[in-house]
Scaffold this motif. Sequence first.
Motif, PDB file in Angstrom:
ATOM      1  N   MET A 141       1.075  -1.324  -0.114  1.00 39.07           N
ATOM      2  CA  MET A 141      -0.189  -0.209   0.120  1.00 39.07           C
ATOM      3  C   MET A 141       1.105   1.019  -0.253  1.00 39.07           C
ATOM      4  O   MET A 141       2.342   1.439   0.936  1.00 39.07           O
ATOM      5  CB  MET A 141      -0.534  -0.029   1.744  1.00 39.07           C
ATOM      6  CG  MET A 141      -2.114   1.248   1.514  1.00 39.07           C
ATOM      7  SD  MET A 141      -3.165   1.058   3.093  1.00 39.07           S
ATOM      8  CE  MET A 141      -1.585   1.486   4.057  1.00 39.07           C
ATOM      9  N   MET A 191       8.229   0.646   8.523  1.00 37.86           N
ATOM     10  CA  MET A 191       6.384   0.843   7.550  1.00 37.86           C
ATOM     11  C   MET A 191       6.247   2.531   7.842  1.00 37.86           C
ATOM     12  O   MET A 191       5.742   3.259   6.562  1.00 37.86           O
ATOM     13  CB  MET A 191       6.459   0.145   7.298  1.00 37.86           C
ATOM     14  CG  MET A 191       4.701   0.262   7.199  1.00 37.86           C
ATOM     15  SD  MET A 191       3.353  -1.034   7.381  1.00 37.86           S
ATOM     16  CE  MET A 191       3.329  -0.894   8.933  1.00 37.86           C
ATOM     17  N   TRP A 242       9.877  -6.452  14.236  1.00 40.72           N
ATOM     18  CA  TRP A 242       8.720  -6.446  13.933  1.00 40.72           C
ATOM     19  C   TRP A 242       8.506  -5.398  14.526  1.00 40.72           C
ATOM     20  O   TRP A 242       8.037  -4.793  13.431  1.00 40.72           O
ATOM     21  CB  TRP A 242       7.338  -7.226  14.613  1.00 40.72           C
ATOM     22  CG  TRP A 242       6.204  -6.155  13.948  1.00 40.72           C
ATOM     23  CD1 TRP A 242       5.471  -7.368  13.419  1.00 40.72           C
ATOM     24  CD2 TRP A 242       5.370  -5.557  15.367  1.00 40.72           C
ATOM     25  NE1 TRP A 242       4.094  -6.143  13.165  1.00 40.72           N
ATOM     26  CE2 TRP A 242       4.199  -5.561  14.405  1.00 40.72           C
ATOM     27  CE3 TRP A 242       5.718  -4.633  16.058  1.00 40.72           C
ATOM     28  CZ2 TRP A 242       2.688  -4.282  14.738  1.00 40.72           C
ATOM     29  CZ3 TRP A 242       4.782  -3.880  16.455  1.00 40.72           C
ATOM     30  CH2 TRP A 242       3.636  -3.498  15.424  1.00 40.72           C
ATOM     31  N   GLY A 294       4.544   9.607  16.804  1.00 38.60           N
ATOM     32  CA  GLY A 294       4.898   8.787  15.354  1.00 38.60           C
ATOM     33  C   GLY A 294       5.895   8.051  15.657  1.00 38.60           C
ATOM     34  O   GLY A 294       6.562   7.074  16.392  1.00 38.60           O
TER      35      GLY A 294
HETATM   36  C1  HEM Z   1      -0.005   1.970   7.434  1.00 36.58           C
HETATM   37  C2  HEM Z   1      -0.067   0.844   7.772  1.00 36.58           C
HETATM   38  C3  HEM Z   1       0.427   1.755   9.721  1.00 36.58           C
HETATM   39  C4  HEM Z   1       0.848   2.580  10.215  1.00 36.58           C
HETATM   40  C5  HEM Z   1       0.978   3.683   9.395  1.00 36.58           C
HETATM   41  C6  HEM Z   1       0.983   2.216  11.489  1.00 36.58           C
HETATM   42  C7  HEM Z   1       0.950   3.771  12.302  1.00 36.58           C
HETATM   43  C8  HEM Z   1       1.190   3.620  13.807  1.00 36.58           C
HETATM   44  C9  HEM Z   1       1.641   4.612  14.687  1.00 36.58           C
HETATM   45  C10 HEM Z   1       2.154   6.128  14.156  1.00 36.58           C
HETATM   46  C11 HEM Z   1       1.632   3.962  15.918  1.00 36.58           C
HETATM   47  C12 HEM Z   1       2.539   4.752  17.661  1.00 36.58           C
HETATM   48  C13 HEM Z   1       1.132   5.415  18.073  1.00 36.58           C
HETATM   49  C14 HEM Z   1       0.030   6.663  17.273  1.00 36.58           C
HETATM   50  O1  HEM Z   1       0.231   7.049  17.542  1.00 36.58           O
HETATM   51  O2  HEM Z   1      -0.575   5.783  16.197  1.00 36.58           O
HETATM   52  C15 HEM Z   1       1.708   2.481  15.996  1.00 36.58           C
HETATM   53  C16 HEM Z   1       1.016   1.987  16.656  1.00 36.58           C
HETATM   54  C17 HEM Z   1       1.290   0.736  16.867  1.00 36.58           C
HETATM   55  N1  HEM Z   1       0.955   0.055  15.386  1.00 36.58           N
HETATM   56 FE1  HEM Z   1       0.758   0.824  13.605  1.00 36.58          FE
HETATM   57  N2  HEM Z   1       0.688   1.058  11.804  1.00 36.58           N
HETATM   58  C18 HEM Z   1       0.159   0.533  10.905  1.00 36.58           C
HETATM   59  C19 HEM Z   1      -0.158  -0.643  11.089  1.00 36.58           C
HETATM   60  C20 HEM Z   1       0.384  -2.140  11.725  1.00 36.58           C
HETATM   61  C21 HEM Z   1      -0.543  -2.956  11.724  1.00 36.58           C
HETATM   62  C22 HEM Z   1      -0.497  -3.751  10.269  1.00 36.58           C
HETATM   63  C23 HEM Z   1      -0.185  -3.805  13.440  1.00 36.58           C
HETATM   64  C24 HEM Z   1      -0.512  -5.186  13.458  1.00 36.58           C
HETATM   65  C25 HEM Z   1      -1.124  -5.023  14.715  1.00 36.58           C
HETATM   66  C26 HEM Z   1       0.087  -2.590  13.228  1.00 36.58           C
HETATM   67  C27 HEM Z   1       0.269  -2.680  15.234  1.00 36.58           C
HETATM   68  C28 HEM Z   1       0.345  -1.791  16.166  1.00 36.58           C
HETATM   69  C29 HEM Z   1       0.307  -1.631  17.460  1.00 36.58           C
HETATM   70  C30 HEM Z   1       0.343  -2.701  18.394  1.00 36.58           C
HETATM   71  C31 HEM Z   1       1.238  -0.319  17.599  1.00 36.58           C
HETATM   72  C32 HEM Z   1       1.996  -0.147  19.118  1.00 36.58           C
HETATM   73  C33 HEM Z   1       2.989  -0.002  19.447  1.00 36.58           C
HETATM   74  C34 HEM Z   1       3.248   0.180  20.601  1.00 36.58           C
HETATM   75  O3  HEM Z   1       3.059   1.301  21.821  1.00 36.58           O
HETATM   76  O4  HEM Z   1       4.488  -0.558  21.070  1.00 36.58           O
HETATM   77  N3  HEM Z   1       0.308  -1.528  13.385  1.00 36.58           N
HETATM   78  N4  HEM Z   1       1.334   2.390  14.152  1.00 36.58           N
END
Ligand code: HEM
Length: 342
Positions: free
Chosen positions: A101, A280, A273, A296
């Motif tokens: 994507m 990503m 991971w 972020g």
């Molecule tokens: C376009 C794809 C994705 C983007 C841009 C993205 C972006 C982000 C960002 C920026 C965060 C930090 C928290 C926040 O402010 O939102 C986050 C946290 C997280 N995302 Fe994603 N994410 C993506 C895909 C995924 C996928 C496929 C998973 C699978 C379950 C995932 C699981 C998580 C988890 C578990 C956290 C928390 C990590 C932690 O606190 O250590 N994300 N994501």
Amino acid sequence: MSDEMHYHDYLQLEKILNAQFPESNKRNLTAHDEMLFIIIHQAYELWFKQLHHEVDSIAVIMKKPAMNDNSPELQTVVHRLNRIATILRVLVHQIDIMETMTPMDFLDFRDLLRPASGFQSWQFKELEAKLGLKFRRRYGGEYYISQLRKEHIDVIKKAESETSLLELVNAWLERMPLAPSLAKENESFWKVYHRRYQDSLADAEKNNLTAFDEIFFEEIVPHTQADDVQRSLSPTACRAALFIMLYRGYPLLQLPFQLLNALLEIDEQLSSWRYRHRNMVHRMIGTRIGTGGSSGKDYLKDAADKHYIFKEIAALNCFLIERRKLPTLSPALEKRLGFVAT
Ligand code: HEM
């Protein structure tokens, strides 16, 4: 109608295949990739569920006081830990699919998700807690639960209050009967090892000896009693783990070694991971804040650096010495470590 079991019913496909509702469809917007985005997250959550199933079953076995290194149950523990590592490897690779994507594809629906985020994946945080990530070690303190629902916070807090896998490993190592203890008759083993380790250090590494003494010989208050203590493994447990690593060639130590190795593999895969996910995110949104409102990619980097769970086991590797310099074990201990019955 036949009562025969049917594939469709057994797998509850009616529910699973009807659980994708792209927000863009509801608003008559075109966002082809939103279906992929939903399905990939759902697939992750299903795998997280399986990981919980494995970790819970391992905890049941390891809580039994009777589990020893000579029991078939240890084999089951190792087998399931390896399965966890294998699932995590698949989860790392799933990021390849997500990365098909492009940022523009994501922008087609990104704002429709706000403020939802993977940050709200309570199963992920519960898993970290069950493995051994305590609240006091979380990056950003209470921030990690700031966007969760009350019922999900309760689930995570409960997992944090229960005995974690890391604590179970500590207890198992402490009761391992084969590692030389500090008792008088074995004193010489650790004395000899101490000397040989000291001799193996380069001048610039001499400080390692202080760490060696602290880790293997300085008693600590277990962290369940003192929340500010950073160590989770006791000196007794550390000596047992080091002994397993050093003498893993002996039949009785092979499974214990595989267990420790599987824990390191799990940490490595979790960290891979986090690394792939962070890259990503960087590629997808650059330095913009996450939909969950964090900084972020910077938040993800700091959390990744701090959230290694079995790092104390990995750290023991700097106290190894060359095989040829290992202290010779007493014939009685050698016999106990082999297959030969006494
Ligand atoms: C376009 C794809 C994705 C983007 C841009 C993205 C972006 C982000 C960002 C920026 C965060 C930090 C928290 C926040 O402010 O939102 C986050 C946290 C997280 N995302 Fe994603 N994410 C993506 C895909 C995924 C996928 C496929 C998973 C699978 C379950 C995932 C699981 C998580 C988890 C578990 C956290 C928390 C990590 C932690 O606190 O250590 N994300 N994501």
